[in-house]
Design an enzyme around this catalytic site. Structure first.
Site, PDB file in Angstrom:
ATOM      1  N   VAL A  36       0.882  -1.172   0.000  1.00 24.17           N
ATOM      2  CA  VAL A  36       0.000   0.000   0.000  1.00 24.17           C
ATOM      3  C   VAL A  36       0.915   1.216   0.000  1.00 24.17           C
ATOM      4  CG1 VAL A  36      -1.749   1.297   1.280  1.00 24.17           C
ATOM      5  CG2 VAL A  36      -1.838  -1.208   1.270  1.00 24.17           C
ATOM      6  N   TYR A  38       1.080  -7.499  10.482  1.00 21.56           N
ATOM      7  CA  TYR A  38       0.599  -8.874  10.317  1.00 21.56           C
ATOM      8  C   TYR A  38       0.277  -9.512  11.662  1.00 21.56           C
ATOM      9  CZ  TYR A  38       2.345  -8.491   5.512  1.00 21.56           C
ATOM     10  OH  TYR A  38       2.565  -8.106   4.220  1.00 21.56           O
ATOM     11  N   ILE A  46      -6.919   0.245   4.369  1.00 17.77           N
ATOM     12  CA  ILE A  46      -6.770  -0.394   3.059  1.00 17.77           C
ATOM     13  C   ILE A  46      -6.002  -1.711   3.174  1.00 17.77           C
ATOM     14  CG2 ILE A  46      -5.699  -0.170   0.777  1.00 17.77           C
ATOM     15  CD1 ILE A  46      -6.339   2.828   0.948  1.00 17.77           C
ATOM     16  N   GLY A  47      -4.892  -1.699   3.899  1.00 19.75           N
ATOM     17  CA  GLY A  47      -4.102  -2.916   4.065  1.00 19.75           C
ATOM     18  C   GLY A  47      -4.906  -4.017   4.732  1.00 19.75           C
TER      19      GLY A  47
END
Length: 182
Positions: A105, A149, A114-115
């Site tokens: 991104v 993550y 968004i990610g």
């Protein structure tokens, strides 16, 4: 059903959708930017035509979602601001695996959801196709990505398992040709 609805909900001002052949130029640009960020820009040899052939030909070798801005009251134009590229593989220990090859991104759009939206779509595909896990590699110096993550629930399997005892090997094209001609 609209493309936006088929691809699930998106952050305000953006849609997450399946990539189209005409997106390949934007995707190659982001691939190069990601590679530069990781200090590997000199390794990128992919072209827009090759990406189009490999992803949208008769036998797609990858799948991809893009994040695209939506038009608003001030502009009718849109912009692709991120992508998630994945493919399927098989693990003899557990079965089907979805492998996240690339995820990017643009910096100015990070922190807007968004990610997370892109990762959610990849996870949805993994669940829908009955994959046993989603795997990916993160550059050792990219602490921000590792934290992102982990916040989403990913586990560093290099640390959490026996995987630190394995090495990642490859055959490049000349090596494959030499082996194939033996």
């Amino acid at each position: 059903m609209s493309e936006q609805l088929q691809n699930g909900p998106s952050p305000p001002g953006y849609i997450i959708r399946k990539a189209k052949p005409e997106d390949c130029g934007h995707i190659v640009t982001m691939i190069k930017e990601l590679a530069e960020h990781d200090g590997l820009g000199h390794k990128v040899a992919i072209t827009e035509d090759k990406l189009r052939e490999d992803g949208f030909g008769e036998t797609p070798y990858f799948h991809c979602f893009v994040a695209e801005t939506t038009p608003d009251s001030t502009t009718e134009s849109t912009q692709i601001v991120g992508y998630a590229m994945y493919f399927f593989m098989y693990c003899t220990f557990v079965g089907r695996v979805i492998f996240l090859e690339d995820f990017f991104v643009y910096p100015q759009f990070r922190g807007s959801g968004i990610g997370t939206g892109l990762m959610k779509r990849v996870a949805q595909v993994g669940v829908e196709t009955k994959c046993t896990k989603c795997e990916f590699i993160v550059h050792d110096e990219n602490g921000r990505a590792r934290r992102f993550y982990e916040k989403l629930g990913a586990v560093n399997s290099t640390v959490e398992g026996e995987w630190r005892r394995f090495f990642w090997y490859k055959f490049d094209v000349p090596s494959m040709e030499k082996l194939a001609s033996r």
